[in-house]
Design an enzyme around this catalytic site. Structure first.
Site, PDB file in Angstrom:
ATOM      1  N   LYS A  88       0.803  -1.247   0.000  1.00  0.00           N
ATOM      2  CA  LYS A  88       0.000   0.000   0.000  1.00  0.00           C
ATOM      3  C   LYS A  88       0.830   1.288   0.000  1.00  0.00           C
ATOM      4  O   LYS A  88       0.342   2.350   0.356  1.00  0.00           O
ATOM      5  CB  LYS A  88      -0.993   0.059   1.192  1.00  0.00           C
ATOM      6  CG  LYS A  88      -1.864  -1.148   1.388  1.00  0.00           C
ATOM      7  CD  LYS A  88      -2.445  -1.706   0.138  1.00  0.00           C
ATOM      8  CE  LYS A  88      -3.433  -0.828  -0.565  1.00  0.00           C
ATOM      9  NZ  LYS A  88      -3.811  -1.369  -1.890  1.00  0.00           N
ATOM     10  N   GLY A  90       2.580   2.169  -2.851  1.00  0.00           N
ATOM     11  CA  GLY A  90       2.780   2.552  -4.248  1.00  0.00           C
ATOM     12  C   GLY A  90       3.643   1.545  -5.005  1.00  0.00           C
ATOM     13  O   GLY A  90       4.186   1.853  -6.066  1.00  0.00           O
ATOM     14  N   THR A  92       2.868  -1.104  -6.727  1.00  0.00           N
ATOM     15  CA  THR A  92       2.400  -1.527  -8.054  1.00  0.00           C
ATOM     16  C   THR A  92       2.672  -0.430  -9.085  1.00  0.00           C
ATOM     17  O   THR A  92       3.017  -0.736 -10.240  1.00  0.00           O
ATOM     18  CB  THR A  92       0.889  -1.877  -8.028  1.00  0.00           C
ATOM     19  OG1 THR A  92       0.620  -2.610  -6.844  1.00  0.00           O
ATOM     20  CG2 THR A  92       0.490  -2.692  -9.227  1.00  0.00           C
ATOM     21  N   LYS A 307      -6.165   0.041  -7.236  1.00  0.00           N
ATOM     22  CA  LYS A 307      -5.098   0.966  -6.843  1.00  0.00           C
ATOM     23  C   LYS A 307      -5.581   2.383  -7.055  1.00  0.00           C
ATOM     24  O   LYS A 307      -6.040   2.728  -8.154  1.00  0.00           O
ATOM     25  CB  LYS A 307      -3.834   0.733  -7.675  1.00  0.00           C
ATOM     26  CG  LYS A 307      -3.334  -0.691  -7.672  1.00  0.00           C
ATOM     27  CD  LYS A 307      -2.793  -1.109  -6.308  1.00  0.00           C
ATOM     28  CE  LYS A 307      -2.642  -2.630  -6.264  1.00  0.00           C
ATOM     29  NZ  LYS A 307      -2.186  -3.119  -4.974  1.00  0.00           N
ATOM     30  N   GLY A 308      -5.473   3.198  -6.028  1.00  0.00           N
ATOM     31  CA  GLY A 308      -5.990   4.555  -6.111  1.00  0.00           C
ATOM     32  C   GLY A 308      -7.499   4.541  -5.919  1.00  0.00           C
ATOM     33  O   GLY A 308      -8.245   5.165  -6.670  1.00  0.00           O
ATOM     34  N   LYS A 310     -11.208   5.186  -4.273  1.00  0.00           N
ATOM     35  CA  LYS A 310     -11.873   6.357  -3.663  1.00  0.00           C
ATOM     36  C   LYS A 310     -12.501   5.888  -2.352  1.00  0.00           C
ATOM     37  O   LYS A 310     -13.259   4.919  -2.324  1.00  0.00           O
ATOM     38  CB  LYS A 310     -12.977   6.876  -4.594  1.00  0.00           C
ATOM     39  CG  LYS A 310     -12.488   7.197  -6.005  1.00  0.00           C
ATOM     40  CD  LYS A 310     -12.432   8.687  -6.267  1.00  0.00           C
ATOM     41  CE  LYS A 310     -12.001   9.002  -7.695  1.00  0.00           C
ATOM     42  NZ  LYS A 310     -10.573   8.814  -7.982  1.00  0.00           N
ATOM     43  N   TYR A 311     -12.132   6.554  -1.280  1.00  0.00           N
ATOM     44  CA  TYR A 311     -12.751   6.262   0.025  1.00  0.00           C
ATOM     45  C   TYR A 311     -12.706   7.529   0.883  1.00  0.00           C
ATOM     46  O   TYR A 311     -11.906   8.436   0.612  1.00  0.00           O
ATOM     47  CB  TYR A 311     -12.085   5.067   0.735  1.00  0.00           C
ATOM     48  CG  TYR A 311     -10.572   5.053   0.719  1.00  0.00           C
ATOM     49  CD1 TYR A 311      -9.832   5.814   1.602  1.00  0.00           C
ATOM     50  CD2 TYR A 311      -9.875   4.244  -0.186  1.00  0.00           C
ATOM     51  CE1 TYR A 311      -8.449   5.784   1.604  1.00  0.00           C
ATOM     52  CE2 TYR A 311      -8.489   4.201  -0.205  1.00  0.00           C
ATOM     53  CZ  TYR A 311      -7.775   4.971   0.689  1.00  0.00           C
ATOM     54  OH  TYR A 311      -6.411   4.951   0.674  1.00  0.00           O
TER      55      TYR A 311
HETATM   56  P1  A3P Z   1      -4.901   3.650  -2.383  1.00  0.00           P
HETATM   57  O1  A3P Z   1      -5.602   2.678  -3.267  1.00  0.00           O
HETATM   58  O2  A3P Z   1      -5.221   3.472  -0.939  1.00  0.00           O
HETATM   59  O3  A3P Z   1      -5.051   5.110  -2.816  1.00  0.00           O
HETATM   60  P2  A3P Z   1       0.373  -0.768  -3.556  1.00  0.00           P
HETATM   61  O4  A3P Z   1       0.479  -0.891  -5.024  1.00  0.00           O
HETATM   62  O5  A3P Z   1       1.715  -0.877  -2.866  1.00  0.00           O
HETATM   63  O6  A3P Z   1      -0.657  -1.674  -2.992  1.00  0.00           O
HETATM   64  O7  A3P Z   1      -0.089   0.713  -3.238  1.00  0.00           O
HETATM   65  C1  A3P Z   1      -1.356   1.189  -3.612  1.00  0.00           C
HETATM   66  C2  A3P Z   1      -1.322   2.690  -3.460  1.00  0.00           C
HETATM   67  O8  A3P Z   1      -0.447   3.247  -4.439  1.00  0.00           O
HETATM   68  C3  A3P Z   1      -2.647   3.349  -3.723  1.00  0.00           C
HETATM   69  O9  A3P Z   1      -3.318   3.364  -2.478  1.00  0.00           O
HETATM   70  C4  A3P Z   1      -2.272   4.740  -4.262  1.00  0.00           C
HETATM   71  O10 A3P Z   1      -2.488   5.753  -3.330  1.00  0.00           O
HETATM   72  C5  A3P Z   1      -0.766   4.629  -4.530  1.00  0.00           C
HETATM   73  N1  A3P Z   1      -0.320   5.105  -5.839  1.00  0.00           N
HETATM   74  C6  A3P Z   1       0.813   5.819  -6.046  1.00  0.00           C
HETATM   75  N2  A3P Z   1       0.945   6.116  -7.341  1.00  0.00           N
HETATM   76  C7  A3P Z   1      -0.111   5.569  -7.987  1.00  0.00           C
HETATM   77  C8  A3P Z   1      -0.518   5.528  -9.351  1.00  0.00           C
HETATM   78  N3  A3P Z   1       0.208   6.120 -10.297  1.00  0.00           N
HETATM   79  N4  A3P Z   1      -1.676   4.899  -9.657  1.00  0.00           N
HETATM   80  C9  A3P Z   1      -2.418   4.306  -8.680  1.00  0.00           C
HETATM   81  N5  A3P Z   1      -2.066   4.286  -7.367  1.00  0.00           N
HETATM   82  C10 A3P Z   1      -0.927   4.910  -7.018  1.00  0.00           C
END
Ligand code: A3P
Length: 356
Positions: A88, A90, A92, A307-308, A310-311
């Site tokens: 969580k 970033g 991915t 990823k990203g 909305k909450y």
């Molecule tokens: P949220 O979904 O809570 O916003 P991971 O890949 O380690 O699980 O991390 C997920 C988080 O990466 C997401 O958390 C988001 O905030 C963040 N993030 C950073 N850059 C991003 C991007 N370019 N696209 C999507 N999420 C991104």
């Protein structure tokens, strides 16, 4: 006794062993006993419990092993760097940006865990290094090709750094850090989205503030939510197994806001070439609210729905609780970064302000 798989085919070893036992029987009063293989193994590990868990090393780092390592095998199918997490932060997004680089290749996907191999942190480790190497292609040029794998759960797991350092002592390690309170909240949202029974049952505040008497499932959820955020403890563990110049700490907040600057630093740290201009390859997608890959024809490739997300923003009570919970650990992290000569991320400076 050895765990190295190449001894399985070492016929000279078996020959020597058979002759040694014949010699002992013939010329000494020693009484030799044996058992069927499984029982023998149990007995052996009862006598030497410290050897129960293997620690795989690179067979090519020792000339004796290399000489008997099958000619069909290669030690080149191993990553040059690892993205270790935590979840969580970033990871991915970093993974997506890394594989855009022409000289960087990730592992093949796993049927069970998708892009993550999860070797050093799970029972997969016991499947051995042949199993691990199968996830990587044979590089066309060992010097210029950069293979890597990202497994976001490596970061907090106690065994991971030791195991990674045994097999990949020269590997570079990349970790991402965001405010641990935000990380915990994002992780909780992730668990809810995946319909984790306990996460659906308990509010975020109930999870983070649960006491020792709480139900086992709540305590387990709490541990998985909060413990990866004790960054200094985990970082120190990685630093006992890897020298600081092999470790890169990325501010996950900066990766989110300014990925081009971060990817320039990553390229320098890895020493990868050619230089890849991320400012031309990434674009900010207004709808998604994040940086995405720019495709031909002006289309974008963003990370999926998970990823990203909305909450709603974190409630004040939870924010205050977590700032307090992580306070001493954040102070320790700032000392660690200072020792390494690294700048403090803005979220850490803000959290430290609250301490005063
Ligand atoms: P949220 O979904 O809570 O916003 P991971 O890949 O380690 O699980 O991390 C997920 C988080 O990466 C997401 O958390 C988001 O905030 C963040 N993030 C950073 N850059 C991003 C991007 N370019 N696209 C999507 N999420 C991104």
């Amino acid at each position: 006794m050895t765990h190295l798989s190449n001894y399985g085919n070492d016929r000279l070893g078996l020959y020597t062993f058979a002759n040694l036992t014949t010699f002992l029987r013939c010329w000494t009063n020693l009484k030799l006993h044996t058992l069927p293989p499984l029982q023998l193994a149990h007995k052996y590990f009862r006598l030497f419990p410290e050897q129960r868990h293997p620690l795989w090393q690179n067979p090519c780092d020792d000339k004796r092993h290399k000489d008997i390592w099958s000619k069909e095998k290669t030690c080149d199918r191993l990553p040059k760097f690892l993205v270790v997490g935590p979840q969580k932060t970033g990871t991915t997004a970093l993974y997506l940006f890394l594989i855009m680089h022409p000289s960087i290749t990730s592992n093949f996907p796993s049927a069970k865990t998708f892009e993550e191999v999860q070797f050093f942190n799970t029972h997969n480790y016991h499947k051995g290094i042949d199993w691990y190497m199968e996830f990587f292609p044979v590089p066309s040029n060992v010097t210029t090709d950069f293979m890597f794998e990202k497994s976001a759960n490596y970061f907090p797991l106690e065994e991971s750094p030791k195991r990674a350092a045994a097999l990949l002592p020269r590997a570079k390690i990349i970790t991402l850090l965001i405010n641990p309170s935000d990380r915990a909240y994002s992780w909780y949202q992730h668990q809810q989205a995946h319909e984790d029974h306990a996460a659906l049952r308990y509010s975020f505040y109930e999870v983070i503030s649960a006491g020792h008497q709480a139900a086992a499932e709540l305590r387990s959820l709490q541990n998985r939510c909060l413990l990866p955020g004790l960054y200094a403890i985990h970082m120190e563990r990685w630093l006992t197994h890897f020298p600081p110049n092999q470790l890169m700490i990325i501010d996950g907040q900066q990766l989110r806001n300014d990925p081009t600057a971060v990817m320039d630093e990553v390229q320098k740290f890895l020493g990868v070439s050619p230089y890849y201009n991320y400012s031309q390859a990434l674009t900010f997608d207004r709808q998604k609210g994040f940086w995405c890959q720019l495709l031909e024809g002006g289309k974008t490739k963003c990370l999926g729905k998970s990823k990203g997300r909305k909450y709603p923003p974190m409630d004040t009570e939870s924010r205050v609780f977590l700032s307090h919970y992580y306070r001493d650990h954040n102070v320790e992290l700032s000392k660690l970064l200072h020792r390494l000569g690294q700048p403090l991320p803005s979220w850490l400076r803000e959290e430290l302000q609250k301490v005063r």
